[in-house]
Design a protein around this motif. Structure first.
Motif, PDB file in Angstrom:
ATOM      1  N   ARG A 314      -9.447  18.815 -26.273  1.00 41.20           N
ATOM      2  CA  ARG A 314      -8.522  19.962 -25.910  1.00 41.20           C
ATOM      3  C   ARG A 314      -7.374  19.937 -27.180  1.00 41.20           C
ATOM      4  N   VAL A 315      -6.924  18.628 -27.834  1.00 41.47           N
ATOM      5  CA  VAL A 315      -6.161  18.665 -28.800  1.00 41.47           C
ATOM      6  C   VAL A 315      -6.856  19.048 -30.189  1.00 41.47           C
ATOM      7  N   TRP A 316      -8.151  18.830 -30.125  1.00 39.59           N
ATOM      8  CA  TRP A 316      -8.760  19.247 -31.653  1.00 39.59           C
ATOM      9  C   TRP A 316      -9.133  20.683 -31.432  1.00 39.59           C
ATOM     10  N   ASP A 317      -9.324  21.204 -30.524  1.00 40.32           N
ATOM     11  CA  ASP A 317      -9.472  22.793 -30.554  1.00 40.32           C
ATOM     12  C   ASP A 317      -8.329  23.364 -30.728  1.00 40.32           C
ATOM     13  N   ALA A 318      -7.382  22.875 -30.700  1.00 38.74           N
ATOM     14  CA  ALA A 318      -6.004  23.614 -30.598  1.00 38.74           C
ATOM     15  C   ALA A 318      -5.562  23.768 -32.118  1.00 38.74           C
ATOM     16  N   VAL A 319      -6.297  23.071 -32.875  1.00 38.73           N
ATOM     17  CA  VAL A 319      -6.026  22.908 -34.428  1.00 38.73           C
ATOM     18  C   VAL A 319      -7.311  23.546 -35.178  1.00 38.73           C
ATOM     19  N   SER A 320      -7.159  23.497 -36.534  1.00 36.69           N
ATOM     20  CA  SER A 320      -8.447  23.964 -37.291  1.00 36.69           C
ATOM     21  C   SER A 320      -8.804  22.851 -38.399  1.00 36.69           C
ATOM     22  N   TYR A 321      -8.051  21.736 -38.714  1.00 36.66           N
ATOM     23  CA  TYR A 321      -8.329  21.032 -40.088  1.00 36.66           C
ATOM     24  C   TYR A 321      -8.231  19.630 -39.197  1.00 36.66           C
ATOM     25  N   GLY A 322      -9.181  18.869 -38.876  1.00 36.53           N
ATOM     26  CA  GLY A 322      -9.086  17.386 -38.425  1.00 36.53           C
ATOM     27  C   GLY A 322      -8.404  17.208 -37.008  1.00 36.53           C
ATOM     28  N   ILE A 323      -8.239  16.037 -36.568  1.00 34.24           N
ATOM     29  CA  ILE A 323      -7.653  15.504 -35.453  1.00 34.24           C
ATOM     30  C   ILE A 323      -6.020  15.432 -35.594  1.00 34.24           C
ATOM     31  N   PRO A 324      -5.117  16.051 -35.134  1.00 33.56           N
ATOM     32  CA  PRO A 324      -3.967  16.108 -35.017  1.00 33.56           C
ATOM     33  C   PRO A 324      -3.214  14.719 -34.718  1.00 33.56           C
ATOM     34  N   SER A 325      -2.251  14.096 -35.320  1.00 35.95           N
ATOM     35  CA  SER A 325      -1.868  12.507 -34.793  1.00 35.95           C
ATOM     36  C   SER A 325      -0.906  12.684 -33.657  1.00 35.95           C
ATOM     37  N   ALA A 326      -0.530  14.048 -33.133  1.00 36.81           N
ATOM     38  CA  ALA A 326       0.144  14.092 -31.814  1.00 36.81           C
ATOM     39  C   ALA A 326      -0.404  15.489 -31.205  1.00 36.81           C
ATOM     40  N   ASP A 327      -0.174  15.330 -29.814  1.00 35.97           N
ATOM     41  CA  ASP A 327      -0.732  16.629 -28.960  1.00 35.97           C
ATOM     42  C   ASP A 327      -0.043  17.974 -29.564  1.00 35.97           C
ATOM     43  N   PRO A 328      -0.730  18.987 -29.905  1.00 37.46           N
ATOM     44  CA  PRO A 328      -0.050  20.271 -30.299  1.00 37.46           C
ATOM     45  C   PRO A 328       0.646  20.997 -29.204  1.00 37.46           C
ATOM     46  N   GLU A 329       0.273  20.420 -27.888  1.00 41.62           N
ATOM     47  CA  GLU A 329       0.911  21.119 -26.697  1.00 41.62           C
ATOM     48  C   GLU A 329       2.012  20.585 -26.248  1.00 41.62           C
ATOM     49  N   ALA A 330       2.488  19.240 -26.827  1.00 42.73           N
ATOM     50  CA  ALA A 330       3.787  18.792 -26.437  1.00 42.73           C
ATOM     51  C   ALA A 330       4.842  19.372 -27.269  1.00 42.73           C
ATOM     52  N   PRO A 331       6.111  19.157 -26.487  1.00 40.42           N
ATOM     53  CA  PRO A 331       7.282  19.738 -27.108  1.00 40.42           C
ATOM     54  C   PRO A 331       7.577  18.957 -28.702  1.00 40.42           C
ATOM     55  N   SER A 332       7.330  17.761 -28.651  1.00 40.94           N
ATOM     56  CA  SER A 332       7.443  16.849 -29.899  1.00 40.94           C
ATOM     57  C   SER A 332       6.656  17.201 -31.125  1.00 40.94           C
ATOM     58  N   PHE A 333       5.536  18.018 -30.915  1.00 44.30           N
ATOM     59  CA  PHE A 333       4.663  18.233 -32.100  1.00 44.30           C
ATOM     60  C   PHE A 333       5.181  19.085 -32.928  1.00 44.30           C
ATOM     61  N   HIS A 334       5.112  18.499 -34.309  1.00 41.16           N
ATOM     62  CA  HIS A 334       5.594  19.101 -35.759  1.00 41.16           C
ATOM     63  C   HIS A 334       4.339  18.838 -36.523  1.00 41.16           C
TER      64      HIS A 334
END
Length: 420
Positions: A314-334
């Protein structure tokens, strides 16, 4: 050989201070613990003795307790904050009073496997120090079950949302004035906030005021949280240390006992509401209820499961380059703020080792290819925006160059050393 290969080796040489390596000039003017371990892996691709030198220099500043500090202040740089005077540890050379994820045994195994004959004597000398550090982790920081950290910096993922609930209980209002160096080198919006830093320094002052007594810090310190990321790094490192010990002819039953105890504690950091491993405030028992990249290090330790697979994709498919360090769907994501969203090449490499070992070569190759694209586009930066690959943090970064040489440049038909 490619132009990027040459540039990566040049960066390791540029940041080489003779026996230890800076993460990058300016922003990080000292030796950092887990950065150094990755530097050793990188050096091993073209200078095996220098790789062992890096690990030796890191472990030479081990405390009598077995703890290996997260910063070693070899040469004082007055512009860096917090410097040795703030830490007040009384060590020679001066060091910080906290540690970082114990990835050194895993990197030592990777280095050793590149040339076992050449590295045997170096490994034999290093092994007792690694063993003492692992014993310290087991006896001091795993007393609650999973690995605990007493400062967000110990996680290596300084300002990730995982620590917000623990940091909320730290009163930073009494910290005096200070000047940060990091925001003079990097866009301040990419770095932790001043409020974060006030709390970080409050925790440092507590440690200094109690003489860096381990028991006092764990029992009474202002911050204590179970860290999934450190737990999984330690669990994997126990396994690698045992392999090294067996190769040297040592009895490794104690290491295996530490690993078994740690693995049995994993249910304590499984948050069923989140469907993932989660950080936990050991002062209150509350989960962070935040999905971060530390949870995905479970794959490195062979602790993945189908629920975690779902969250990963879920979190990986929400971005394009590697695995994000925080959940892209969370309010705290930057996407560009340090550990609150960006993709880190060195962490991608650790995750890929786990994917490969767990029979998911497809995921390992996807991650390698996405990381390769970031580095091909922009070179060897500290971290990257996972949405558009924009380079962030420091430039000419040691562990990013090391990851290129060891992993990111290798196509799937190339065997990843040490993955077995």
């Amino acid at each position: 050989m490619t132009d990027l290969d040459d540039k990566a080796r040049a960066i390791l040489r540029l940041n080489d201070k003779g026996g230890y390596t800076l993460p990058t000039h300016g922003l990080y003017p000292y030796q950092w613990n887990w950065d150094s371990a990755f530097a050793a892996w990188g050096f091993a691709t073209f200078d095996n003795p220098r790789a062992w030198d890096e690990l030796d220099t890191l472990m030479a500043s081990q405390w009598p307790s077995g703890m290996v500090p997260h910063i070693i202040f070899h040469k004082v740089d007055p512009g860096y904050f917090p410097g040795p005077d703030v830490w007040g540890t009384g060590q020679t050379p001066p060091t910080s009073g906290i540690t970082q994820p114990p990835v050194a045994a895993t990197m030592a195994r990777l280095v050793w496997e590149m040339d076992p004959d050449a590295g045997r004597d170096r490994l034999a000398a290093l092994y007792p120090k690694l063993l003492a550090w692992h014993r310290w982790w087991h006896e001091v920081r795993c007393t609650h079950g999973p690995a605990a950290i007493v400062h967000p910096w110990e996680s290596g993922r300084d300002n990730c949302p995982d620590w917000d609930i623990g940091m909320a209980g730290v009163d930073g209002s009494s910290v005096g004035p200070y000047t940060r160096r990091d925001t003079g080198h990097v866009d301040p919006d990419m770095r932790p906030t001043k409020e974060d830093y006030d709390r970080y320094i409050t925790i440092v002052e507590f440690g200094r005021n109690c003489g860096w007594d381990d028991k006092t810090i764990v029992d009474e310190g202002p911050f204590l949280m179970s860290d999934p990321g450190t737990t999984f790094v330690l669990l994997r490192a126990h396994r690698d240390l045992a392999v090294l010990g067996q190769a040297l002819g040592h009895d490794v039953s104690q290491i295996e006992e530490w690993a078994a105890a740690l693995r049995s504690a994993l249910p304590q950091i499984w948050n069923p509401a989140l469907g993932a491993y989660d950080a936990r405030n050991l002062r209150t028992g509350a989960f962070a209820n935040v999905l971060g990249s530390g949870a995905f290090l479970a794959y490195l330790a062979g602790a993945g499961n189908t629920e975690l697979d779902t969250q990963l994709m879920r979190v990986w498919d929400a971005v394009s380059y590697g695995i994000p360090s925080a959940d892209p769907e969370a309010p705290s994501f930057h996407s560009r703020k340090y550990w609150r969203g960006p993709s880190w090449p060195f962490l991608n490499a650790l995750l890929a080792i786990g994917f490969t070992e767990n029979g998911r070569a497809d995921l390992a190759e996807r991650l390698r290819a996405e990381t390769e694209m970031m580095l091909q586009k922009h070179g060897f930066w500290e971290y990257f925006d996972p949405l558009d690959a924009a380079p962030c943090g420091g430039a000419d970064f040691t562990w990013t160059a090391a990851i290129w040489l060891t992993w990111a440049r290798h196509k799937p038909d190339s065997e990843m050393k040490g993955a077995a």
